[in-house]
Write a protein that holds these residues in place. Structure first.
Motif, PDB file in Angstrom:
ATOM      1  N   PHE A 186      -5.755  21.969  18.469  1.00 52.96           N
ATOM      2  CA  PHE A 186      -5.605  20.673  19.126  1.00 52.96           C
ATOM      3  C   PHE A 186      -6.608  19.654  18.579  1.00 52.96           C
ATOM      4  N   ASN A 187      -7.870  20.070  18.429  1.00 52.41           N
ATOM      5  CA  ASN A 187      -8.888  19.153  17.906  1.00 52.41           C
ATOM      6  C   ASN A 187      -8.587  18.729  16.480  1.00 52.41           C
ATOM      7  N   ILE A 188      -8.121  19.669  15.661  1.00 47.85           N
ATOM      8  CA  ILE A 188      -7.780  19.326  14.271  1.00 47.85           C
ATOM      9  C   ILE A 188      -6.587  18.391  14.229  1.00 47.85           C
ATOM     10  N   LEU A 189      -5.563  18.673  15.042  1.00 43.06           N
ATOM     11  CA  LEU A 189      -4.376  17.819  15.055  1.00 43.06           C
ATOM     12  C   LEU A 189      -4.707  16.401  15.521  1.00 43.06           C
ATOM     13  N   VAL A 190      -5.614  16.298  16.496  1.00 40.65           N
ATOM     14  CA  VAL A 190      -5.997  14.969  16.973  1.00 40.65           C
ATOM     15  C   VAL A 190      -6.658  14.175  15.855  1.00 40.65           C
ATOM     16  N   ASN A 191      -7.591  14.799  15.121  1.00 41.41           N
ATOM     17  CA  ASN A 191      -8.286  14.097  14.049  1.00 41.41           C
ATOM     18  C   ASN A 191      -7.380  13.827  12.859  1.00 41.41           C
ATOM     19  N   VAL A 192      -6.516  14.786  12.516  1.00 41.49           N
ATOM     20  CA  VAL A 192      -5.583  14.575  11.405  1.00 41.49           C
ATOM     21  C   VAL A 192      -4.541  13.532  11.770  1.00 41.49           C
ATOM     22  N   GLY A 193      -4.013  13.626  12.992  1.00 37.84           N
ATOM     23  CA  GLY A 193      -2.960  12.702  13.401  1.00 37.84           C
ATOM     24  C   GLY A 193      -3.418  11.266  13.444  1.00 37.84           C
ATOM     25  N   VAL A 194      -4.665  11.031  13.876  1.00 43.03           N
ATOM     26  CA  VAL A 194      -5.172   9.665  13.933  1.00 43.03           C
ATOM     27  C   VAL A 194      -5.261   9.062  12.540  1.00 43.03           C
ATOM     28  N   VAL A 195      -5.589   9.890  11.528  1.00 45.25           N
ATOM     29  CA  VAL A 195      -5.731   9.391  10.156  1.00 45.25           C
ATOM     30  C   VAL A 195      -4.375   9.235   9.476  1.00 45.25           C
ATOM     31  N   LEU A 196      -3.505  10.229   9.619  1.00 46.67           N
ATOM     32  CA  LEU A 196      -2.245  10.242   8.873  1.00 46.67           C
ATOM     33  C   LEU A 196      -1.126   9.485   9.575  1.00 46.67           C
ATOM     34  N   THR A 197      -1.197   9.330  10.881  1.00 45.00           N
ATOM     35  CA  THR A 197      -0.141   8.613  11.597  1.00 45.00           C
ATOM     36  C   THR A 197      -0.804   7.570  12.498  1.00 45.00           C
ATOM     37  N   TYR A 198      -0.095   7.174  13.521  1.00 49.55           N
ATOM     38  CA  TYR A 198      -0.620   6.189  14.458  1.00 49.55           C
ATOM     39  C   TYR A 198      -1.310   6.894  15.620  1.00 49.55           C
ATOM     40  N   PRO A 199      -2.457   6.357  16.098  1.00 48.95           N
ATOM     41  CA  PRO A 199      -3.132   6.981  17.245  1.00 48.95           C
ATOM     42  C   PRO A 199      -2.256   7.074  18.485  1.00 48.95           C
ATOM     43  N   ILE A 200      -1.284   6.155  18.604  1.00 46.96           N
ATOM     44  CA  ILE A 200      -0.419   6.176  19.780  1.00 46.96           C
ATOM     45  C   ILE A 200       0.403   7.467  19.836  1.00 46.96           C
ATOM     46  N   LEU A 201       0.702   8.055  18.676  1.00 42.88           N
ATOM     47  CA  LEU A 201       1.474   9.300  18.667  1.00 42.88           C
ATOM     48  C   LEU A 201       0.667  10.442  19.274  1.00 42.88           C
ATOM     49  N   ILE A 202      -0.647  10.449  19.024  1.00 44.17           N
ATOM     50  CA  ILE A 202      -1.500  11.476  19.615  1.00 44.17           C
ATOM     51  C   ILE A 202      -1.531  11.321  21.130  1.00 44.17           C
ATOM     52  N   SER A 203      -1.612  10.072  21.597  1.00 43.73           N
ATOM     53  CA  SER A 203      -1.610   9.829  23.039  1.00 43.73           C
ATOM     54  C   SER A 203      -0.289  10.256  23.667  1.00 43.73           C
ATOM     55  N   ILE A 204       0.821   9.986  22.982  1.00 44.82           N
ATOM     56  CA  ILE A 204       2.126  10.406  23.497  1.00 44.82           C
ATOM     57  C   ILE A 204       2.206  11.937  23.560  1.00 44.82           C
ATOM     58  N   GLY A 205       1.681  12.610  22.517  1.00 40.86           N
ATOM     59  CA  GLY A 205       1.665  14.067  22.544  1.00 40.86           C
ATOM     60  C   GLY A 205       0.836  14.617  23.694  1.00 40.86           C
ATOM     61  N   THR A 206      -0.265  13.922  24.023  1.00 44.83           N
ATOM     62  CA  THR A 206      -1.106  14.365  25.138  1.00 44.83           C
ATOM     63  C   THR A 206      -0.389  14.222  26.473  1.00 44.83           C
ATOM     64  N   VAL A 207       0.257  13.072  26.672  1.00 41.28           N
ATOM     65  CA  VAL A 207       0.926  12.858  27.957  1.00 41.28           C
ATOM     66  C   VAL A 207       2.162  13.739  28.091  1.00 41.28           C
ATOM     67  N   LEU A 208       2.765  14.124  26.971  1.00 44.21           N
ATOM     68  CA  LEU A 208       3.919  15.025  27.042  1.00 44.21           C
ATOM     69  C   LEU A 208       3.524  16.441  27.445  1.00 44.21           C
ATOM     70  N   SER A 209       2.222  16.739  27.416  1.00 41.22           N
ATOM     71  CA  SER A 209       1.786  18.055  27.892  1.00 41.22           C
ATOM     72  C   SER A 209       2.002  18.205  29.401  1.00 41.22           C
ATOM     73  N   VAL A 210       2.094  17.088  30.114  1.00 40.97           N
ATOM     74  CA  VAL A 210       2.325  17.159  31.563  1.00 40.97           C
ATOM     75  C   VAL A 210       3.703  17.750  31.867  1.00 40.97           C
ATOM     76  N   PRO A 211       4.803  17.175  31.340  1.00 36.54           N
ATOM     77  CA  PRO A 211       6.099  17.839  31.586  1.00 36.54           C
ATOM     78  C   PRO A 211       6.186  19.220  30.939  1.00 36.54           C
ATOM     79  N   GLY A 212       5.438  19.429  29.840  1.00 35.37           N
ATOM     80  CA  GLY A 212       5.432  20.753  29.227  1.00 35.37           C
ATOM     81  C   GLY A 212       4.829  21.801  30.154  1.00 35.37           C
ATOM     82  N   ASN A 213       3.679  21.480  30.731  1.00 33.70           N
ATOM     83  CA  ASN A 213       3.069  22.404  31.697  1.00 33.70           C
ATOM     84  C   ASN A 213       3.922  22.557  32.948  1.00 33.70           C
TER      85      ASN A 213
END
Length: 423
Positions: free
Chosen positions: A315-342
């Motif tokens: 998770f920590n690696i994906l957060v740091n890689v995702g912010v550099v390679l894509t948009y930070p908003i995608l990381i935030s969306i992935g985080t909030v999607l953990s709620v319906p996932g759980n």
């Protein structure tokens, strides 16, 4: 007119007249014009083919980017859901949240070696490990990582990191994974409030509304069991975890600024070293004071602990890689999607039944989180979009009026009388 051949090769005068008038399709320059038309047609067809190939390549590139962004979101969400669920499973046989926090944080040491391995695999100009380490040490200043900087800058961030994870694990002892992951999403609202107060960031009405929604969701979550029992304690732990996470991010932005992937990997690995050197005394003290005691040593579920640590590291690696390679908003969306996932895991595996109050609180917090993702110029962008729609609608209306007037004139000509001048 007897059909004898004329001196210039034309059989009759009529034939000459017909050839001159072009009756047989003959005229000077006919063949050269045909060649030019053929060349022009070939050029146009080649241009159209090139445009078609370019359009096809552009569509393929766009599709691959969408797939890549979707995979990033899915990976971030899955790793966070997996971490949370593995912690819940580990608690069934091993009730030592601080040891789990310490053990998982030690794995952060591997972040920089993983980054350097990626550098060796992808970079054209490869650097030695020491040179790359010194280059990434600039995040601590011009002098790099010295002992003074290591103790001064790393210590507060390491403490905040440990508190965030430890409080999150404590919350999972009292609440469901869905509730804890939803409450942790409030850290986005806390980041905005702290940035507004401490960093003097721009005031945004939408984010104030989102912060109010987050606070409302927290109160509703605490009210679900009547402000008593384990529920209120679990809510306090989860909100404390979100608060320390927000403070970590704001202080990072204040003292260290923005960082690229290499610098972020260096910093996270430094936190892992600090945790291994200085925080290791804490689980030892908790063990001998029997606050977190396990016996025998072989009973420790190392498989589950490694699963928690590995997913947390991912998770920590994906957060740091995702912010550099894509948009930070995608990381935030992935985080909030953990709620319906759980929620899906809790519903299908643990047969959880969600009360209306808890469900409403979760939805309110998630909506507030999504409001936090609005860009700072969202109001200007919205106004420009509305104005463009109005202009397009007015243009379409004007075109419709023009077409209707032309159609009316055509019908009037068709239905009217046509006067023929008399000779």
């Amino acid at each position: 007119m007897d059909g004898k051949a004329a001196p210039n090769g034309v059989a009759t005068i009529e034939d000459r007249i017909l050839r001159i008038t072009g009756y047989y399709g003959y005229y000077p320059g006919y063949s050269s014009q045909k060649r030019e038309e053929g060349t022009q047609t070939h050029t146009e067809s080649s241009t159209q083919e090139a445009e078609g190939q370019t359009r096809c390549q552009s569509c393929t590139s766009t599709f691959l980017k969408l797939i890549w962004r979707f995979l990033i979101i899915l990976s971030v969400s899955s790793s966070w859901v997996g971490t949370t669920q593995f912690v819940k499973i580990t608690y069934e046989t091993f009730d030592c949240p601080f040891f789990m926090t310490w053990f998982s944080t030690n794995w952060n040491i591997m972040v920089f070696p993983i980054y350097y391995s990626g550098h060796l695999a992808t970079a054209q100009e490869k650097q030695s490990p020491i040179k790359k380490f010194r280059e990434c040490s600039r995040i601590f200043g011009e002098d790099g990582l010295t002992l003074k900087i290591f103790l001064k800058r790393t210590a507060p961030f390491s403490i905040l990191w440990t508190l965030t994870n430890y409080l999150y694990l404590l919350a999972l002892k009292k609440l469901t994974a869905t509730d804890v992951s939803a409450l942790f999403c409030c850290n986005k609202a806390f980041v905005f409030l702290l940035s507004w107060i401490v960093l003097k960031d721009r005031f945004m009405g939408a984010r104030i509304v989102a912060a109010i929604m987050a606070i409302t969701g927290i109160v509703m979550m605490a009210y679900a069991d009547g402000f008593q029992g384990d529920s209120i304690i679990g809510v306090a732990y989860a909100v404390g975890s979100a608060s320390t996470s927000a403070l970590y991010k704001v202080l990072f932005k204040m003292f260290l600024g923005s960082a690229n992937f290499g610098e972020a990997a260096h910093f996270v690995s430094t936190l892992g070293f600090f945790n291994l050197i200085f925080i290791s005394v804490t689980p030892i003290i908790l063990y001998f004071t029997k606050v977190e005691y396990w016996s025998p040593f072989s009973a420790v579920p190392w498989g589950y602990l490694c699963g928690v640590a590995g997913l947390w590291l991912a998770f920590n690696i994906l957060v740091n890689v995702g912010v550099v390679l894509t948009y930070p908003i995608l990381i935030s969306i992935g985080t909030v999607l953990s709620v319906p996932g759980n929620a899906a895991v809790d519903l299908l595996k643990h047969k959880m039944i969600f009360s209306v109050v808890r469900l409403g609180a979760t939805i309110i917090i998630c909506i507030g989180f999504l409001l936090m993702l609005l860009p700072e110029e969202w109001d200007e962008i919205t106004l420009r979009f509305i104005n463009s729609l109005k202009e397009k609608k007015s243009e379409d209306h004007a075109d419709d009026i023009t077409d209707s007037s032309v159609h009316t004139r055509s019908r009037s000509r068709a239905n009217g009388t046509v006067s023929i001048p008399l000779a």
